[in-house]
Scaffold this motif. Structure first.
Motif, short mmCIF file in Angstrom:
data_model
loop_
_atom_site.label_atom_id
_atom_site.label_comp_id
_atom_site.label_asym_id
_atom_site.label_seq_id
_atom_site.Cartn_x
_atom_site.Cartn_y
_atom_site.Cartn_z
N PRO A 166 -10.97 14.66 -26.10
CA PRO A 166 -9.53 14.88 -25.96
C PRO A 166 -9.04 14.36 -24.61
O PRO A 166 -9.76 14.40 -23.61
CB PRO A 166 -9.41 16.41 -26.04
N ASN A 167 -7.85 13.85 -24.61
CA ASN A 167 -7.18 13.36 -23.38
C ASN A 167 -7.81 12.10 -22.80
O ASN A 167 -7.49 11.72 -21.68
CB ASN A 167 -7.15 14.46 -22.31
N THR A 168 -8.69 11.43 -23.54
CA THR A 168 -9.19 10.14 -23.08
C THR A 168 -8.37 9.02 -23.73
O THR A 168 -7.84 9.18 -24.83
CB THR A 168 -10.68 9.95 -23.41
N THR A 169 -8.28 7.89 -23.05
CA THR A 169 -7.42 6.82 -23.51
C THR A 169 -8.16 5.49 -23.52
O THR A 169 -9.21 5.34 -22.88
CB THR A 169 -6.19 6.68 -22.59
N ILE A 170 -7.61 4.53 -24.25
CA ILE A 170 -8.14 3.17 -24.18
C ILE A 170 -7.58 2.51 -22.92
O ILE A 170 -6.54 2.91 -22.40
CB ILE A 170 -7.79 2.34 -25.44
N GLN A 171 -8.29 1.51 -22.42
CA GLN A 171 -7.92 0.91 -21.15
C GLN A 171 -7.12 -0.37 -21.33
O GLN A 171 -6.97 -1.15 -20.39
CB GLN A 171 -9.20 0.65 -20.33
N ASN A 172 -6.60 -0.59 -22.53
CA ASN A 172 -5.80 -1.78 -22.82
C ASN A 172 -4.44 -1.38 -23.37
O ASN A 172 -4.27 -0.28 -23.89
CB ASN A 172 -6.51 -2.68 -23.85
N SER A 173 -3.50 -2.29 -23.30
CA SER A 173 -2.21 -2.09 -23.94
C SER A 173 -2.40 -1.95 -25.45
O SER A 173 -3.27 -2.60 -26.05
CB SER A 173 -1.30 -3.29 -23.65
N PHE A 174 -1.57 -1.12 -26.08
CA PHE A 174 -1.64 -0.97 -27.54
C PHE A 174 -1.31 -2.28 -28.25
O PHE A 174 -1.66 -2.47 -29.41
CB PHE A 174 -0.71 0.14 -28.02
N LEU A 175 -0.65 -3.21 -27.55
CA LEU A 175 -0.37 -4.52 -28.15
C LEU A 175 -1.64 -5.34 -28.35
O LEU A 175 -1.67 -6.26 -29.17
CB LEU A 175 0.62 -5.29 -27.29
N LYS A 176 -2.68 -5.01 -27.60
CA LYS A 176 -3.95 -5.71 -27.76
C LYS A 176 -4.75 -5.03 -28.87
O LYS A 176 -5.86 -4.54 -28.69
CB LYS A 176 -4.72 -5.72 -26.44
N ASP A 177 -4.14 -5.02 -30.05
CA ASP A 177 -4.76 -4.39 -31.20
C ASP A 177 -5.61 -5.41 -31.95
O ASP A 177 -6.07 -6.40 -31.38
CB ASP A 177 -3.68 -3.76 -32.09
N ALA A 212 7.48 9.67 -26.49
CA ALA A 212 6.47 10.38 -25.69
C ALA A 212 6.18 9.66 -24.39
O ALA A 212 5.78 10.28 -23.40
CB ALA A 212 5.18 10.54 -26.51
N GLY A 213 6.38 8.35 -24.34
CA GLY A 213 6.20 7.60 -23.11
C GLY A 213 4.78 7.59 -22.59
O GLY A 213 4.56 7.61 -21.37
N PHE A 214 3.81 7.55 -23.48
CA PHE A 214 2.42 7.54 -23.04
C PHE A 214 2.13 6.30 -22.19
O PHE A 214 2.44 5.18 -22.61
CB PHE A 214 1.46 7.53 -24.24
N PRO A 215 1.52 6.47 -21.01
CA PRO A 215 1.14 5.29 -20.23
C PRO A 215 0.00 4.51 -20.90
O PRO A 215 -0.12 3.31 -20.73
CB PRO A 215 0.70 5.87 -18.89
N ARG A 216 -0.82 5.22 -21.66
CA ARG A 216 -1.92 4.59 -22.41
C ARG A 216 -2.04 5.28 -23.77
O ARG A 216 -1.64 6.43 -23.94
CB ARG A 216 -3.25 4.73 -21.68
N GLY A 258 -20.12 4.29 -4.48
CA GLY A 258 -18.97 5.18 -4.47
C GLY A 258 -18.44 5.36 -5.87
O GLY A 258 -19.00 4.85 -6.84
N ILE A 259 -17.35 6.09 -5.99
CA ILE A 259 -16.69 6.30 -7.28
C ILE A 259 -15.60 5.25 -7.37
O ILE A 259 -14.46 5.47 -6.94
CB ILE A 259 -16.13 7.73 -7.39
N ALA A 260 -15.95 4.10 -7.90
CA ALA A 260 -15.09 2.92 -7.81
C ALA A 260 -14.09 2.86 -8.95
O ALA A 260 -14.44 3.07 -10.12
CB ALA A 260 -15.94 1.66 -7.81
N PRO A 261 -12.82 2.56 -8.62
CA PRO A 261 -11.79 2.48 -9.68
C PRO A 261 -11.85 1.17 -10.44
O PRO A 261 -12.30 0.14 -9.92
CB PRO A 261 -10.48 2.59 -8.90
N LEU A 262 -11.39 1.21 -11.67
CA LEU A 262 -11.23 0.02 -12.49
C LEU A 262 -10.19 -0.90 -11.85
O LEU A 262 -9.14 -0.44 -11.40
CB LEU A 262 -10.74 0.44 -13.88
N PRO A 286 -8.08 4.85 -12.90
CA PRO A 286 -7.47 5.66 -11.84
C PRO A 286 -7.07 7.06 -12.31
O PRO A 286 -7.19 8.03 -11.56
CB PRO A 286 -6.26 4.83 -11.42
N GLU A 287 -6.60 7.18 -13.56
CA GLU A 287 -6.21 8.48 -14.08
C GLU A 287 -7.39 9.44 -14.15
O GLU A 287 -7.28 10.63 -13.83
CB GLU A 287 -5.58 8.34 -15.47
N THR A 288 -8.56 8.91 -14.58
CA THR A 288 -9.74 9.75 -14.66
C THR A 288 -10.21 10.16 -13.28
O THR A 288 -10.61 11.32 -13.07
CB THR A 288 -10.87 8.99 -15.40
N ILE A 289 -10.18 9.24 -12.32
CA ILE A 289 -10.58 9.58 -10.95
C ILE A 289 -9.67 10.66 -10.38
O ILE A 289 -10.14 11.63 -9.77
CB ILE A 289 -10.55 8.31 -10.06
#
Length: 427
Positions: free
Chosen positions: A50-61, A90-94, A218-222, A264-267
């Motif tokens: 739950p609450n995990t997202t894909i790391q691409n735009s939904f347009l990249k279907d 809903a304005g989901f960022p991902r 370190g805990i490196a961001p995407l 970044p959201e997960t971090i």
């Protein structure tokens, strides 16, 4: 005995081959069939948290970047399921991983060319192409597309221990309940490791201890910066494919965090959760152990002792746990295992099969053999990613047809690739 012949046969029906099947569906004159050993479609079911997202735009279907009018787009899925307005509002960022899985399942149910519960057991040369034998049928493929995907990477030290107490992250949801009130080690400092640690802390019944162990410094961001995203474009893939192997290896390492960092959201969520645990709430002790390598795992009194080397200080330490989650990624064989029978007819260079720009192997036989999600060393960091899924599928279809049915993107990179004359702002 005469067998049914197809223009294209696909092995596997993950997102990459599903994209090809979706773009082939309108082409009634192209006979095609895809075999998938799963009985029903599910995309990484063990990590549909739950609450995990894909790391691409939904347009990249599966289809939009090749054919925005195709009926199997993500927008078409939202419309068909009467949630388009709500999704936009809903304005989901991902897009959530759960919803993207629903989309993939929706597409899969509508493609009659995809046969479920059929495992490919043999591939042999044939005068008309390749003979494909499954657990239920045999057919002839004039062209073959292999999309079997990688396998969980199990470290050598853990190979003899895998089971109910030591398991790969791909099995996490199936084993999650067993982690309650246990001492747990999560090995691996990428996105999966971070998501698993966050999920364990936020559950109602918690582990008693969490040790997150990573060899990363370190805990490196995407890296999702605008220019890094240029590496996920057709223009850059064409540029990368033409480079010398040594240069490709250098670039793959330099581009690593564009696909292998933590969002970044997960971090942010993880750091804030650890803050709450430390100062505001009670919960499991959680150690974030970066710059450490697990050198050995020993069984001891019903648990496991991890021998760990600290990379920055050269010191050693031990951690004793009850359960181990291996967030150690995936491993792709240089040549997909299903093609081992024709390996002698495939050209290799430096231990890897030679893959043409259209994703076909240098194959000494009738027809073409394409590989998807198996050409990272030749096509770059974008190859295992969903970003170029539709473009790659269209490239393969055009290659089989011998004509450009799906138009090329016809776009120049903002980056100056090999002296391109394109100038930002130029007329």
């Amino acid at each position: 005995m005469e067998h049914v012949s197809y223009d294209i046969v696909g092995v596997g029906a993950g997102p990459f081959n599903l994209s090809i099947a979706a773009l082939l569906h309108p082409l009634k004159d192209v006979r095609h069939r895809f075999f998938e050993r799963q009985q029903n479609y599910s995309w990484h079911p063990g990590m549909l948290l739950p609450n995990t997202t894909i790391q691409n735009s939904f347009l990249k279907d599966l289809v939009s970047f090749a054919d925005p009018t195709n009926p199997f787009s993500f927008l078409a899925f939202l419309h068909a399921n009467k949630r388009l307005y709500e999704y936009v509002n809903a304005g989901f960022p991902r897009t959530s991983r759960v919803e993207f899985n629903q989309y993939l399942q929706w597409v899969a149910r509508q493609l009659p060319a995809v046969l479920w519960g059929q495992s490919v057991e043999a591939i042999e040369r044939h005068e008309a192409g390749l003979r494909i034998t499954t657990n239920e049928t045999t057919c002839i493929a004039r062209n073959l597309v292999v999309g079997t995907g990688p396998s969980p990477a199990i470290p050598a030290m853990a190979e003899g221990l895998v089971g109910d107490h030591v398991f790969h992250s791909s099995r996490y949801l199936f084993n999650r309940d067993s982690l309650s009130r246990k001492r747990v080690a999560v090995i691996g400092g990428g996105q999966s490791g971070a998501e698993i640690v966050l999920d364990m802390i936020n559950r109602g019944v918690l582990p008693s201890e969490i040790h997150w162990i990573s060899s990363r410094r370190g805990i490196a961001p995407l890296d999702e910066s605008h220019f890094a995203n240029e590496w996920f474009t057709p223009a850059y893939i064409e540029y990368f494919h033409g480079l010398a192997p040594s240069k490709k290896a250098e670039l793959l390492e330099q581009h690593r965090l564009s696909s292998d960092g933590i969002s970044p959201e997960t971090i942010e969520a993880l750091y804030q959760t650890l803050y709450r645990l430390r100062f505001l709430e009670t919960g499991p002790a959680c150690r974030v152990m970066h710059s450490r390598v697990v050198q050995n795992i020993r069984t001891s009194q019903g648990g496991y002792v991890l021998d760990i080397a600290q990379l920055d200080t050269d010191q050693t330490e031990t951690v004793t746990v009850d359960k181990i989650v291996l967030a150690t990624g995936y491993r792709q064989n240089p040549l997909p295992a299903v093609l081992e029978s024709i390996a002698g007819d495939v050209e290799f260079s430096d231990g890897n099969p030679v893959v043409n720009l259209d994703f076909s192997l240098h194959y000494n036989g009738v027809g073409k053999v394409f590989v998807v999600n198996a050409a990272r060393t030749s096509h770059g960091v974008a190859e295992p990613n969903l970003s170029l899924n539709a473009w790659r599928a269209a490239t393969i279809i055009n290659s089989v047809l011998g004509r450009e049915h799906y138009a090329s993107p016809q776009s120049n990179s903002v980056l100056d690739l090999s002296g391109d004359s394109y100038l930002a702002g130029a007329a």
